[in-house]
Design an enzyme around this catalytic site. Sequence first.
Site: not given
Ligand code: DX5
Ligand code: ZN
Length: 218
Positions: A9, A34, A36, A38, A67, A69, A138, A143, A146, A176-178, A198
């Site tokens: 990401s 990926h 994002d 927003m 993605h 959002m 998710m 949003g 990290g 997606d995420g963490g 990410g």
């Molecule tokens: C969060 C995003 C993710 C984010 C992932 O809202 O949709 O794609 O960039 O980042 P990490 O892997 O750091 O959680």
């Molecule tokens: Zn994302």
Amino acid sequence: MSEKILAPSLLAYDNCRISEGIKIIENFPAKWIHIDVMDGMFVPGIAFGQIAVADMRKLTNLFLDVHLMVQNPECLIQSFADAGADMLTFHCESSANVEKIIGSVKSFGLPVGIAINPETPVSAIEKYLRKVDVALVMSVHPGKCGQEFLPSAVEKIGQLEAVREKFNLGFKISVDGGINRETMRIASSAGADIFVSGKAFFENPEQFRSMAYPDGDT
Ligand code: DX5
Ligand code: ZN
């Protein structure tokens, strides 16, 4: 075993040095990026508009996994398709016109993904799973990068895998995420196919090598 896709990401990389982030992803090598998007409404932050996606398109042939959002994504489908997105994923929570959005993305010849926030049960998207290419779980609150992986995502991945199996459906499961090496392993065992990472990816891409290329082909 079906192919596992790592989708780094870009949001997690220095936004002033995006082309450098893309090079890191290409050199890994990953096949997907990926992106994002927003809007400051569906999520508090603002990131990556159509112009950024069009400029990324000129820089790379990687698969642009966009993605959305954003609130009411229906009015943005055409412009992101025109910008060169290879897939558009939107949130089921973001609009009352889910069927229409799925049809709209498909009308541009693109695969479509449907995403669910941590508070949203799998049952909210079950009726759409025949029509989409990807179901995105998710594993953080959307949003920002990290954040810690939420273990409740694992159960949802398992539920999606069970539905896929039961009805012999073809959608992929994205998480997606963490995502780091350990959470990728856990999500993968539960049935996920696509892993968005990410912060952990840019801190240490090598941690993903054996998971992304189990046969050692790269
Ligand atoms: C969060 C995003 C993710 C984010 C992932 O809202 O949709 O794609 O960039 O980042 P990490 O892997 O750091 O959680
Ligand atoms: Zn994302």
